[in-house]
Design an enzyme around this catalytic site. Structure first.
Site, PDB file in Angstrom:
ATOM      1  N   SER A  88      83.012  43.872  57.266  1.00  0.00           N
ATOM      2  CA  SER A  88      83.674  43.885  56.018  1.00  0.00           C
ATOM      3  C   SER A  88      83.190  45.337  55.348  1.00  0.00           C
ATOM      4  O   SER A  88      81.980  45.435  55.607  1.00  0.00           O
ATOM      5  CB  SER A  88      83.173  42.794  55.124  1.00  0.00           C
ATOM      6  N   HIS A 102      88.580  48.552  49.929  1.00  0.00           N
ATOM      7  CA  HIS A 102      87.871  47.491  50.634  1.00  0.00           C
ATOM      8  C   HIS A 102      88.791  47.331  51.884  1.00  0.00           C
ATOM      9  O   HIS A 102      89.865  47.242  51.883  1.00  0.00           O
ATOM     10  CB  HIS A 102      87.968  46.211  49.725  1.00  0.00           C
ATOM     11  N   HIS A 137     100.613  52.579  51.216  1.00  0.00           N
ATOM     12  CA  HIS A 137     101.312  51.569  51.644  1.00  0.00           C
ATOM     13  C   HIS A 137     102.210  51.876  52.861  1.00  0.00           C
ATOM     14  O   HIS A 137     102.433  51.125  53.879  1.00  0.00           O
ATOM     15  CB  HIS A 137     102.056  50.971  50.722  1.00  0.00           C
ATOM     16  N   HIS A 167      92.642  35.260  35.076  1.00  0.00           N
ATOM     17  CA  HIS A 167      92.085  35.354  33.529  1.00  0.00           C
ATOM     18  C   HIS A 167      92.301  36.558  32.942  1.00  0.00           C
ATOM     19  O   HIS A 167      92.315  36.781  31.672  1.00  0.00           O
ATOM     20  CB  HIS A 167      90.741  35.001  33.627  1.00  0.00           C
TER      21      HIS A 167
END
Length: 299
Positions: A88, A102, A137, A167
């Site tokens: 990771s 990430h 992309h 949220h």
């Protein structure tokens, strides 16, 4: 194949750390080796206070054990016995004109013999550059197209849905690709073919991201842009602590907390009811933080 997969992930961590250090040009990784309480362990590597990267981590782990039944149920695991390995990556640049990024690739095998891959790459610009978003992309689509004609559209939609803060009613950034529980039976591919796809995704990360970094690394920035960067990092923290599956899996299986939370930035901020000024670059970026943007044609 778990030993072969584990060995490849371990070597990938080494190669990626070398690429990140070369990109930064000043800082190097600090390594901590650790052992998991039920079996296996990992190598956590963190880079800090660099010329480019304020903080970043490239973590490798290969752990096994028997998790509590309640935790297995939450994670939709068909058995409590498991083996998990992966790498990771999270990188938080100093310059707000360089995006956060990430990447994660992982393999999980349970006691029943069922095994699957997961992973993905996404980009979180603080200030959106449409050309760079399209380039990002395009590179992901090129990798996906080499392995299956519908992987990019399928995994791009999955990323839109996954890297989303319900949220806040906004995406974490411009997405990328995300996939989970890719099994040979459901994909109608061999485990070896799925592994080849995961390797290709992992290997595409450094050249794609460092291209964007090198285009932006010398751009000047001001205090207002740094303030916006800290607010956007706050959104990043919210996602990782509330929604991220890897964080939940690590905590549920008794993983090393420092390694699990290495994805968090050194500095972030929250301002009550902050709204960007109308027509500002901050507002323009925020308007793109939504699902279903066709980044291959935007601009």
């Amino acid at each position: 194949m778990k030993k072969e997969i584990e060995a490849w992930f371990r070597g990938f961590q080494d190669r990626l750390c070398t690429a990140v250090e070369a990109c930064d040009g000043r800082a190097t990784f600090q390594e901590d080796e650790w052992q998991h309480e039920t079996g296996g362990g990992g190598r956590s590597r963190v880079i800090q206070n660099g010329a480019i990267f304020e903080k970043g981590g490239v973590n490798f782990s290969a752990v096994s054990g028997d998790m509590p039944a309640t935790a297995a149920a939450k994670l939709l695991m068909p058995d409590t016995r498991y083996f998990a390995t992966g790498v990771s990556v999270v990188l938080h640049p100093v310059n707000p004109l360089i995006p956060i990024t990430h990447m994660n690739v992982r393999y999980l095998e349970v006691g029943t013999g069922e095994a699957w891959f997961g992973g993905g790459i996404d980009l979180t610009p603080i200030y959106l550059d449409v050309k760079q978003a399209r380039y990002f992309h395009e590179q992901l689509k090129a990798v996906c197209d080499q392995h299956h004609p519908n992987y990019y559209s399928r995994f791009k939609q999955w990323a839109d849905d996954y890297f989303y803060l319900p949220h806040r009613h906004e995406t974490r950034g411009i997405g990328g690709i995300f996939f989970d529980r890719l099994t040979p039976s459901e994909e109608e591919l061999t485990l070896e073919q799925l592994f080849a796809f995961v390797q290709a995704v992992a290997d595409s990360f450094a050249p794609t991201y460092t291209t964007i970094v090198n285009q932006n690394r010398n751009l000047p920035f001001n205090d207002r842009q740094k303030e916006w960067q800290l607010l956007r990092r706050g959104r990043y923290v919210e996602f990782n602590l509330v929604h991220d599956r890897g964080t939940k899996f690590g905590l549920e299986t008794g993983g090393r907390v420092e390694s699990i939370l290495m994805s968090l930035p050194t500095y972030a901020s929250w301002k009550y009811n902050f709204k960007p000024e109308p027509g500002s670059e901050e507002e323009k970026t925020q308007q793109f933080l939504k699902k279903n943007v066709d980044w291959l044609r935007v601009g």
